[in-house]
Design an enzyme around this catalytic site. Structure first.
Site, short mmCIF file in Angstrom:
data_model
loop_
_atom_site.label_atom_id
_atom_site.label_comp_id
_atom_site.label_asym_id
_atom_site.label_seq_id
_atom_site.Cartn_x
_atom_site.Cartn_y
_atom_site.Cartn_z
N HIS A 70 0.72 -1.32 0.10
CA HIS A 70 -0.01 0.10 0.03
C HIS A 70 0.92 1.31 -0.03
O HIS A 70 1.96 1.33 0.55
CB HIS A 70 -0.73 0.03 1.27
CG HIS A 70 -1.53 -1.22 1.22
ND1 HIS A 70 -2.18 -1.55 2.55
CD2 HIS A 70 -2.26 -2.07 0.43
CE1 HIS A 70 -3.02 -2.80 2.47
NE2 HIS A 70 -2.84 -2.93 1.24
N LYS A 79 5.70 6.11 7.51
CA LYS A 79 5.31 5.04 8.63
C LYS A 79 6.50 4.72 9.54
O LYS A 79 7.48 4.33 9.09
CB LYS A 79 4.55 3.96 7.93
CG LYS A 79 3.32 4.43 7.10
CD LYS A 79 2.78 3.07 6.28
CE LYS A 79 1.71 3.59 5.45
NZ LYS A 79 1.38 2.65 4.48
N TYR A 139 1.58 0.99 13.87
CA TYR A 139 2.10 1.99 12.90
C TYR A 139 1.61 3.27 13.31
O TYR A 139 0.67 3.57 13.36
CB TYR A 139 2.55 1.70 11.63
CG TYR A 139 1.21 1.44 10.66
CD1 TYR A 139 1.07 2.33 9.91
CD2 TYR A 139 0.49 0.09 10.91
CE1 TYR A 139 -0.19 2.06 9.01
CE2 TYR A 139 -0.54 -0.05 9.91
CZ TYR A 139 -0.85 1.09 9.02
OH TYR A 139 -2.02 0.56 8.09
N ASP A 178 -5.95 -6.43 -1.90
CA ASP A 178 -4.37 -6.81 -2.07
C ASP A 178 -4.26 -7.77 -3.11
O ASP A 178 -3.39 -7.60 -3.95
CB ASP A 178 -3.92 -7.26 -0.76
CG ASP A 178 -3.89 -6.28 0.43
OD1 ASP A 178 -4.10 -4.89 -0.25
OD2 ASP A 178 -3.65 -6.42 1.59
#
Length: 190
Positions: A70, A79, A139, A178
């Protein structure tokens, strides 16, 4: 970045220098352990980066779940990722056209036992594979999630060739988004 042994946080560049492995000091005794998982001052000193995190995300996944790859085209996110339970193989792919590492990937095992974190800068596709029976993944992001600008690179693209540690006879567990990730040739780049 610094290798000062007096710092509470150490940053080590990966094969893609902007992607960093972060290790904080862990203090333990017969009762257990303690670590400072994030401190803005220590993060800035160790990495040389001055970033502001605006959102925390937390996921729970079962073994062989693969989430990724992503990234957001607008509202790009840096991140800071870590695992609080279990273990994952965490991957970042450089999708910045003007980068000397464009199209390359790095991967590292993050686990509750090794306490490692990974800094994934903006301009990278990101994903992970759960290695343990279950895993909790946390995250911090530098911008808010924006579904209208999200892109998904195929996790198994033959050009990028991510070497996922999936044992023979096992298959990655994917959601529909995904599974429909875009091939490298057509995936949008920065």
């Amino acid at each position: 970045m610094t290798a000062d042994s007096n710092l509470k946080l150490q940053a080590t560049p990966t094969a893609i220098p902007e992607v960093l492995i972060l290790e904080s000091k862990v203090f333990g005794d017969n009762r257990g352990w303690f670590t400072e998982s994030f401190n803005a001052n220590d993060f800035a000193k160790a990495t040389g980066l001055n970033v502001q995190f605006v959102q925390d995300n937390h996921s729970f996944s079962r073994q062989w779940t693969l989430r990724g790859m992503h990234y957001q085209l607008k509202h790009t996110q840096g991140k800071l990722v870590r695992v609080t339970s279990g273990a994952v193989f965490d991957v970042a792919v450089d999708v910045r056209k003007d980068s000397s590492t464009f199209g390359e990937w790095v991967g590292v095992e993050l686990s509750a036992d090794n306490h490692k974190q990974m800094w994934v800068p903006p301009g990278f596709a990101h994903g992970f594979l759960v290695l343990s029976e279950t895993a909790e993944f946390l995250y911090k992001t530098t911008d808010y999630y924006d579904p209208t600008s999200e892109a998904c690179l195929s996790w198994c693209d033959p050009t990028v060739k991510i070497d996922w540690p999936i044992p023979l006879g096992k298959q990655a567990l994917l959601n529909a988004k995904d599974a429909a990730g875009l091939a490298w040739d057509v995936a949008p780049k920065f």
